[in-house]
Write an enzyme that holds these catalytic residues in place. Structure first.
Site, mmCIF file in Angstrom:
data_model
loop_
_atom_site.group_PDB
_atom_site.id
_atom_site.type_symbol
_atom_site.label_atom_id
_atom_site.label_comp_id
_atom_site.label_asym_id
_atom_site.label_seq_id
_atom_site.Cartn_x
_atom_site.Cartn_y
_atom_site.Cartn_z
ATOM 1 C CG ASN A 8 -1.693 1.243 1.422
ATOM 2 O OD1 ASN A 8 -1.754 2.081 0.514
ATOM 3 N ND2 ASN A 8 -2.311 1.399 2.582
ATOM 4 C CE LYS A 10 -0.189 3.281 4.803
ATOM 5 N NZ LYS A 10 -0.282 3.426 6.231
ATOM 6 C CG HIS A 98 -6.036 2.174 5.015
ATOM 7 N ND1 HIS A 98 -5.616 3.112 5.935
ATOM 8 C CD2 HIS A 98 -5.036 1.267 4.901
ATOM 9 C CE1 HIS A 98 -4.404 2.788 6.355
ATOM 10 N NE2 HIS A 98 -4.027 1.675 5.738
ATOM 11 C CD GLU A 100 -3.130 5.668 6.633
ATOM 12 O OE1 GLU A 100 -3.091 5.699 5.385
ATOM 13 O OE2 GLU A 100 -2.213 5.145 7.320
ATOM 14 C CD GLU A 169 -3.917 -2.332 7.181
ATOM 15 O OE1 GLU A 169 -2.808 -2.598 6.707
ATOM 16 O OE2 GLU A 169 -4.509 -1.266 6.960
ATOM 17 N N GLY A 175 2.135 2.220 10.770
ATOM 18 C CA GLY A 175 3.155 3.261 10.666
ATOM 19 C C GLY A 175 3.856 3.585 11.974
ATOM 20 C CB SER A 213 4.497 -1.871 12.099
ATOM 21 O OG SER A 213 4.185 -0.506 12.305
HETATM 22 P P1 PGA Z 1 2.420 0.253 7.577
HETATM 23 O O1 PGA Z 1 1.003 0.486 6.901
HETATM 24 O O2 PGA Z 1 2.965 -1.040 7.034
HETATM 25 O O3 PGA Z 1 3.256 1.448 7.147
HETATM 26 O O4 PGA Z 1 2.221 0.209 9.047
HETATM 27 C C1 PGA Z 1 0.128 -0.570 6.656
HETATM 28 C C2 PGA Z 1 -1.154 -0.040 6.086
HETATM 29 O O5 PGA Z 1 -1.593 1.039 6.517
HETATM 30 O O6 PGA Z 1 -1.757 -0.650 5.189
#
Ligand code: PGA
Length: 252
Positions: A8, A10, A98, A100, A169, A175, A213
């Site tokens: 992803n 982003k 997601h 976010e 998640e 992150g 992460s």
């Molecule tokens: P990350 O993000 O691996 O940077 O923690 C995962 C995600 O948000 O899909």
């Protein structure tokens, strides 16, 4: 069932950066991958990724996805991108719900369920994200939250949910460099698996990815859990060396 390792990106990348990342990935991808690999890129770069896939032979097996889709089919929805448009651009996957988007764009469980339906309607596989916040976890609500989020998707999509991918998640792991222990992640995956089982007798088709992460160091232990069928990888998918290590960890 093959594991799925999905990047992803982003809101990261540029024409130049994407090109070098994809060339670096191509160098490291095996001809006969034992797992499926995909990248979910900003929609404006879908055309670039598709054209690189045509010219760089080793990228051929790479699935391409988007990071969001409109719940509407077409019309006066300025700024939105429809599922049909994503299909037109060769998308096999789209991330929906997601955290976010739930957090910064106020996406509700119902909207996420509608977006899932829009994707399924054109044959794109939605990667439906669920996960609890730190506060919810600390209050002991993890199971309740993920079940509620998945239930909305099940309710709106019936047994078509055998065609989705689920991504667990935990919001506090995204992150942050923090992850649940593989056993803790597994126990949430088992809850989701049981919920899918109750919803469709085709439940064994549904992959449940872990995201948050995941990196080159912790991927093997997470991917070794019986109900972790792959990963949704943010930060580490932007570094070819790390992403390739995660892909390798999924092969064993
Ligand atoms: P990350 O993000 O691996 O940077 O923690 C995962 C995600 O948000 O899909």
């Amino acid at each position: 069932m093959k594991k799925l390792i999905a990047g992803n990106w982003k809101m990261n990348g540029s024409l130049a950066a994407n090109e070098s990342l994809l060339h670096a990935l191509a160098e490291g991808l095996a001809d006969e991958a034992a797992s499926e690999i995909a990248i979910c890129v900003p929609a404006v770069y879908l055309a670039q990724v598709q054209s690189l896939k045509k010219t760089v032979a080793r990228l051929a097996p790479l699935g391409v996805g988007a990071q969001d889709v409109s719940a509407q089919l077409e019309g006066a929805y300025t700024g939105e991108i429809s599922a049909r448009m994503l299909l037109d651009m060769g998308c096999r996957y789209v991330i929906v719900g997601h955290s976010e988007r739930r957090q910064y764009h106020a996406e509700t469980d119902v909207l996420v369920a509608e977006k899932t339906r829009a994707a399924l309607g054109v044959g794109i596989t939605p990667i439906v994200c669920v996960g609890e916040t730190l506060m919810e976890r600390e209050a002991g609500y993890t199971e309740e939250v993920v079940k509620r989020q998945l239930a909305a998707v099940v309710h709106a999509n019936g047994h078509c949910i055998s065609e989705i991918v689920v991504a667990y998640e935990p919001v506090w792991a995204i992150g942050t460099g923090k992850t649940p222990s593989p056993e803790d992640a597994q126990s949430v995956h088992a809850v989701l698996r049981a919920q899918l089982k109750a919803a469709t007798d085709q439940f064994s088709r549904v992959r449940i990815l872990y995201g948050g992460s995941m990196n080159a160091t912790n991927a093997s232990a997470l991917l070794a859990q019986p109900d972790i069928d792959g990963g949704l990888i943010g930060g580490a998918s932007l570094k070819s060396v790390d992403f390739l290590k995660i892909i390798a960890a999924a092969q064993v």
